[in-house]
Write an enzyme that holds these catalytic residues in place. Structure first.
Site, PDB file in Angstrom:
ATOM      1  N   GLY A   1       0.862  -1.182   0.000  1.00 18.53           N
ATOM      2  CA  GLY A   1       0.000   0.000   0.000  1.00 18.53           C
ATOM      3  C   GLY A   1       0.893   1.225   0.000  1.00 18.53           C
ATOM      4  O   GLY A   1       1.831   1.314   0.787  1.00 18.53           O
ATOM      5  N   LYS A   2       0.593   2.166  -0.889  1.00 15.46           N
ATOM      6  CA  LYS A   2       1.506   3.302  -1.039  1.00 15.46           C
ATOM      7  C   LYS A   2       1.683   4.081   0.264  1.00 15.46           C
ATOM      8  O   LYS A   2       2.789   4.498   0.604  1.00 15.46           O
ATOM      9  CB  LYS A   2       1.013   4.230  -2.159  1.00 15.46           C
ATOM     10  CG  LYS A   2       1.054   3.547  -3.517  1.00 15.46           C
ATOM     11  CD  LYS A   2       0.759   4.495  -4.650  1.00 15.46           C
ATOM     12  CE  LYS A   2       0.481   3.725  -5.946  1.00 15.46           C
ATOM     13  NZ  LYS A   2       1.557   2.833  -6.352  1.00 15.46           N
TER      14      LYS A   2
ATOM     15  N   ASN B   1       3.730   1.891   2.754  1.00 15.97           N
ATOM     16  CA  ASN B   1       5.122   1.780   2.287  1.00 15.97           C
ATOM     17  C   ASN B   1       5.883   3.071   2.591  1.00 15.97           C
ATOM     18  O   ASN B   1       7.036   3.055   3.032  1.00 15.97           O
ATOM     19  CB  ASN B   1       5.184   1.528   0.777  1.00 15.97           C
ATOM     20  CG  ASN B   1       4.518   0.222   0.360  1.00 15.97           C
ATOM     21  OD1 ASN B   1       4.261  -0.639   1.191  1.00 15.97           O
ATOM     22  ND2 ASN B   1       4.243   0.083  -0.923  1.00 15.97           N
TER      23      ASN B   1
ATOM     24  N   ASN C   1       5.830  10.814 -10.767  1.00 16.71           N
ATOM     25  CA  ASN C   1       6.703  10.274 -11.802  1.00 16.71           C
ATOM     26  C   ASN C   1       6.363  10.979 -13.119  1.00 16.71           C
ATOM     27  O   ASN C   1       5.486  11.853 -13.159  1.00 16.71           O
ATOM     28  CB  ASN C   1       6.610   8.737 -11.862  1.00 16.71           C
ATOM     29  CG  ASN C   1       5.231   8.255 -12.296  1.00 16.71           C
ATOM     30  OD1 ASN C   1       4.456   8.999 -12.911  1.00 16.71           O
ATOM     31  ND2 ASN C   1       4.921   7.009 -11.979  1.00 16.71           N
TER      32      ASN C   1
ATOM     33  N   GLY D   1      16.979   8.657 -12.124  1.00 16.67           N
ATOM     34  CA  GLY D   1      17.143   9.542 -10.975  1.00 16.67           C
ATOM     35  C   GLY D   1      15.926  10.396 -10.711  1.00 16.67           C
ATOM     36  O   GLY D   1      14.790   9.928 -10.820  1.00 16.67           O
TER      37      GLY D   1
ATOM     38  N   ASP E   1       7.696   4.627  -3.537  1.00 19.84           N
ATOM     39  CA  ASP E   1       7.233   4.912  -2.170  1.00 19.84           C
ATOM     40  C   ASP E   1       8.422   5.114  -1.236  1.00 19.84           C
ATOM     41  O   ASP E   1       8.386   5.978  -0.345  1.00 19.84           O
ATOM     42  CB  ASP E   1       6.373   3.752  -1.655  1.00 19.84           C
ATOM     43  CG  ASP E   1       5.126   3.557  -2.497  1.00 19.84           C
ATOM     44  OD1 ASP E   1       4.632   4.554  -3.044  1.00 19.84           O
ATOM     45  OD2 ASP E   1       4.679   2.411  -2.608  1.00 19.84           O
TER      46      ASP E   1
ATOM     47  N   GLY F   1       9.331  -7.512  -2.810  1.00 17.41           N
ATOM     48  CA  GLY F   1       8.316  -6.956  -1.913  1.00 17.41           C
ATOM     49  C   GLY F   1       8.455  -5.453  -1.769  1.00 17.41           C
ATOM     50  O   GLY F   1       9.423  -4.845  -2.250  1.00 17.41           O
TER      51      GLY F   1
HETATM   52  O1  RIB Z   1       3.587   1.474  -4.903  1.00 17.53           O
HETATM   53  C1  RIB Z   1       3.528   0.094  -4.667  1.00 17.53           C
HETATM   54  C2  RIB Z   1       2.249  -0.228  -3.977  1.00 17.53           C
HETATM   55  O2  RIB Z   1       1.176   0.073  -4.842  1.00 17.53           O
HETATM   56  C3  RIB Z   1       2.058  -1.683  -3.622  1.00 17.53           C
HETATM   57  O3  RIB Z   1       2.580  -2.004  -2.360  1.00 17.53           O
HETATM   58  C4  RIB Z   1       0.562  -1.879  -3.760  1.00 17.53           C
HETATM   59  O4  RIB Z   1      -0.080  -2.184  -2.566  1.00 17.53           O
HETATM   60  C5  RIB Z   1       0.033  -0.591  -4.373  1.00 17.53           C
HETATM   61  O5  RIB Z   1      -0.523   0.228  -3.434  1.00 17.53           O
END
Ligand code: RIB
Length: 311
Positions: A37-38, A41, A178, A212, A239, A274
């Site tokens: 999940g962004k 993360n 991005n 970069g 993230d 991951g």
């Molecule tokens: O940016 C990566 C994330 O995007 C993943 O972990 C996924 O859960 C989505 O939210």
């Protein structure tokens, strides 16, 4: 202190030789689950970067997926403000990672769609509110309004890409996107620097993948070249960049060094599978930077050539 308001998903990850085209089936191997999940993360990346305490407000289902999501955040040192719902599942993401480390992601938002600005904890003591777009846009707008009123700086990673209303952009102090997200927001097909110029945020940072990142802060442009690594999975690299960048800025670091540290952390993230599982601690990023600056004395010249090419 940094507060993240955002999503938490359990990532179901299957590796395959390549990502399927529309209508195609490919045989994959090795299904694994990872906390993702962004929002989560980025909270983990911010906490692992050190220098600033990190809190996160999130929404979860009261289900088996919630436990690993909370555990991963807590073990990184993130202080949780979790809303838990009985009648909806925690967020999930279905990710295919190809042999060349790229990914395709579909998110089922679940409880993330229930997160509200009313769930924010008291904001006193926080410097930054960091958000993404995996929670409702209305929540992002209202949270930005509350954060600004309380004197916080608002940082937005506008991912997944969507057009942003002007009222939101006017409240964002730091926008991180991005190249694709920049095109969606700016509606400009010109150079990256031209597209950045039409975005009405005080500071904008554009990540360029392996090339970069570039930042415009006020009238100044800063460039950071990418760090070459043997990538196995790029999930969570963006993230990691966002979370580490905000941790660095909250700790008082200047933009050029913050970009360098965040870029190095994002590169390291690509070397492991991951999302949260591959976010490096600050000590690893420091060692990596020390090794790279010793072994790459031409980095400054490369950077200068890159600046000329992109401008
Ligand atoms: O940016 C990566 C994330 O995007 C993943 O972990 C996924 O859960 C989505 O939210």
């Amino acid at each position: 202190m940094v507060l993240v308001a955002g999503s938490a998903n359990l990532d179901f990850v299957v590796r395959a030789q390549r990502i399927p085209a529309p209508g195609e089936t490919v045989l994959g191997h090795d299904l694994q689950t990872f906390p993702g999940g962004k929002g989560a993360n980025q909270a983990v990346a911010c906490a692992r970067a050190g220098g600033s305490r990190t809190g996160m407000v999130l929404a979860l289902g009261r289900d088996a997926y919630a436990q690993p999501l909370k555990a991963s955040l807590q073990s990184a040192g993130v202080v949780l403000h979790a809303q838990e719902f009985d009648d909806i599942a925690s967020g999930t993401a279905f990710i295919c990672v190809s042999d060349d480390a790229e990914n395709a992601i579909t998110v089922a938002p679940g409880a993330n769609a229930r997160l509200l600005a009313a769930h924010l904890p008291p904001l006193a003591g926080y410097q930054f509110l960091l958000m993404q777009l995996e929670i409702p846009l209305g929540t992002v707008i209202e949270s930005a309004r509350l954060a600004r009123a309380a004197g916080l700086q608002v940082a937005l990673n506008a991912a997944p890409a969507q057009a942003l209303p002007l009222e939101l952009m006017a409240m964002v102090d730091l926008l991180i996107v991005n190249e694709g997200e920049l095109r969606t927001i700016s509606q400009s097909q010109g150079s990256i620097v031209d597209a950045m110029a039409v975005v009405p945020c005080q500071t904008i940072v554009v990540t360029l993948g392996a090339r970069g990142a570039v930042a415009r802060k006020g009238g100044e442009l800063h460039y950071q070249t990418g760090f070459a690594v043997q990538a196995v999975d790029t999930t969570g690299a963006g993230d990691t960049f966002c979370g580490v960048l905000i941790a660095q800025l909250a700790a008082g670091q200047a933009m050029p060094l913050a970009l360098q540290f965040a870029g190095a952390a994002a590169a390291l993230c690509c070397t492991k599978p991951g999302a949260q599982s591959s976010v490096p601690p600050a000590s690893e990023v420091r060692s990596f930077l020390a090794e790279r600056s010793a072994s790459e004395p031409l980095a400054q010249q490369v950077l200068e050539r890159y600046c000329q090419a992109i401008a």
